[in-house]
Write a protein that holds these residues in place. Structure first.
Motif, short mmCIF file in Angstrom:
data_model
loop_
_atom_site.label_atom_id
_atom_site.label_comp_id
_atom_site.label_asym_id
_atom_site.label_seq_id
_atom_site.Cartn_x
_atom_site.Cartn_y
_atom_site.Cartn_z
N THR A 60 0.72 -1.25 -0.03
CA THR A 60 -0.24 -0.04 -0.02
C THR A 60 0.81 1.23 0.15
OG1 THR A 60 -0.28 -0.43 2.44
CG2 THR A 60 -2.12 -1.02 1.14
N ASP A 61 2.10 1.22 0.30
CA ASP A 61 2.94 2.47 0.36
C ASP A 61 4.36 2.01 -0.22
OD1 ASP A 61 1.18 4.33 1.52
OD2 ASP A 61 1.35 3.20 3.56
N LYS A 65 4.37 -0.62 -2.97
CA LYS A 65 3.58 -0.35 -3.98
C LYS A 65 4.25 -0.22 -5.35
CE LYS A 65 0.23 3.64 -4.70
NZ LYS A 65 -0.13 4.99 -3.93
N ALA A 82 -2.34 -6.79 2.67
CA ALA A 82 -2.04 -5.69 3.60
C ALA A 82 -3.15 -5.51 4.86
CB ALA A 82 -2.14 -4.38 2.63
N LYS A 87 -6.53 1.62 1.92
CA LYS A 87 -5.22 1.73 1.21
C LYS A 87 -5.50 0.48 0.02
CE LYS A 87 -2.18 4.36 4.19
NZ LYS A 87 -0.96 4.27 4.78
N LEU A 88 -5.71 -0.77 0.71
CA LEU A 88 -5.68 -1.79 -0.21
C LEU A 88 -6.75 -1.80 -1.34
CD1 LEU A 88 -4.21 -4.82 -0.25
CD2 LEU A 88 -5.98 -5.64 0.93
N ASP A 90 -7.50 1.09 -2.60
CA ASP A 90 -6.97 2.30 -3.62
C ASP A 90 -5.94 1.77 -4.56
OD1 ASP A 90 -8.86 4.21 -2.26
OD2 ASP A 90 -7.23 4.85 -1.13
N VAL A 91 -4.77 0.91 -3.96
CA VAL A 91 -3.89 0.41 -4.73
C VAL A 91 -4.51 -0.40 -5.83
CG1 VAL A 91 -1.84 -0.93 -4.83
CG2 VAL A 91 -1.97 0.72 -3.01
N THR A 106 -7.05 -9.62 -3.13
CA THR A 106 -6.52 -9.08 -1.99
C THR A 106 -6.79 -10.00 -0.93
OG1 THR A 106 -8.64 -7.86 -1.50
CG2 THR A 106 -7.05 -6.72 -2.86
#
Length: 171
Positions: A60-61, A65, A82, A87-88, A90-91, A106
């Motif tokens: 996620t970052d 990412k 994650a 965030k998961l 979004d990615v 996911t």
């Protein structure tokens, strides 16, 4: 002709040194050309030959990412693991928007929580998939630089649980 007579007139030890120097220079040039080929001209590996799926923890970052986007660009399908569902998502949505042919699954897993339950969810998700690459990117560090003896027990326990136990069990 003049070069041959020039070399014949030199002492043997000088000719030996000349030969060794010439060999060293040729070896250096060969190494330089080989390195140039390896780093600049050689085509990349086909990562799909290992399997069509890749698992990435901590996607996620940051580096995780970037790995996710790079592997999607190479045509691999992804299993993203994650702890933060927002965030998961979004990615996952960003990758799907940019690389529409990439399939993404996911898994929610908090490495500081119940690791065995998370590993079980990962196993269920990847059952039947041809997974060839694992990028264990999830991890924690000190919030700021500290000497080891200054680290409190709780932080030390989290470091060991996440960075050692979590990554080992996922592997």
């Amino acid at each position: 002709m003049e070069i041959c007579t020039y070399f014949k007139s030199q002492p043997t030890w000088l000719l030996v040194l000349f030969a060794l120097g010439s060999i060293s220079i040729l070896k250096f040039i060969f190494t330089l050309l080989t390195s140039f080929y390896i780093y600049f001209l050689r085509p990349g590996k086909n990562l799909r030959r290992y399997g069509s799926w890749a698992i990435i923890t901590g996607p996620t970052d940051g580096i995780g990412k970037a790995f996710a986007f790079q592997l999607a660009q190479k045509g691999l399908n992804l299993v993203l693991v994650a702890r933060n569902p927002d965030k998961l998502k979004d990615v996952s949505d960003s990758i799907t928007a940019k690389y529409s042919n990439t399939q993404i699954k996911t898994v929610l897993m908090d490495f500081s929580g119940d690791i065995d339950e998370g590993v079980k969810r990962i196993k269920e998700t990847i059952e039947g998939l041809e997974v060839g690459i694992l990028i264990n990117n999830a991890g924690v560090s000190y919030p700021y630089a500290k000497y080891f003896h200054e680290v409190d027990e709780e932080l030390l326990g989290n470091l060991i649980k996440i960075n050692v136990e979590g990554t080992t069990k996922v592997t």
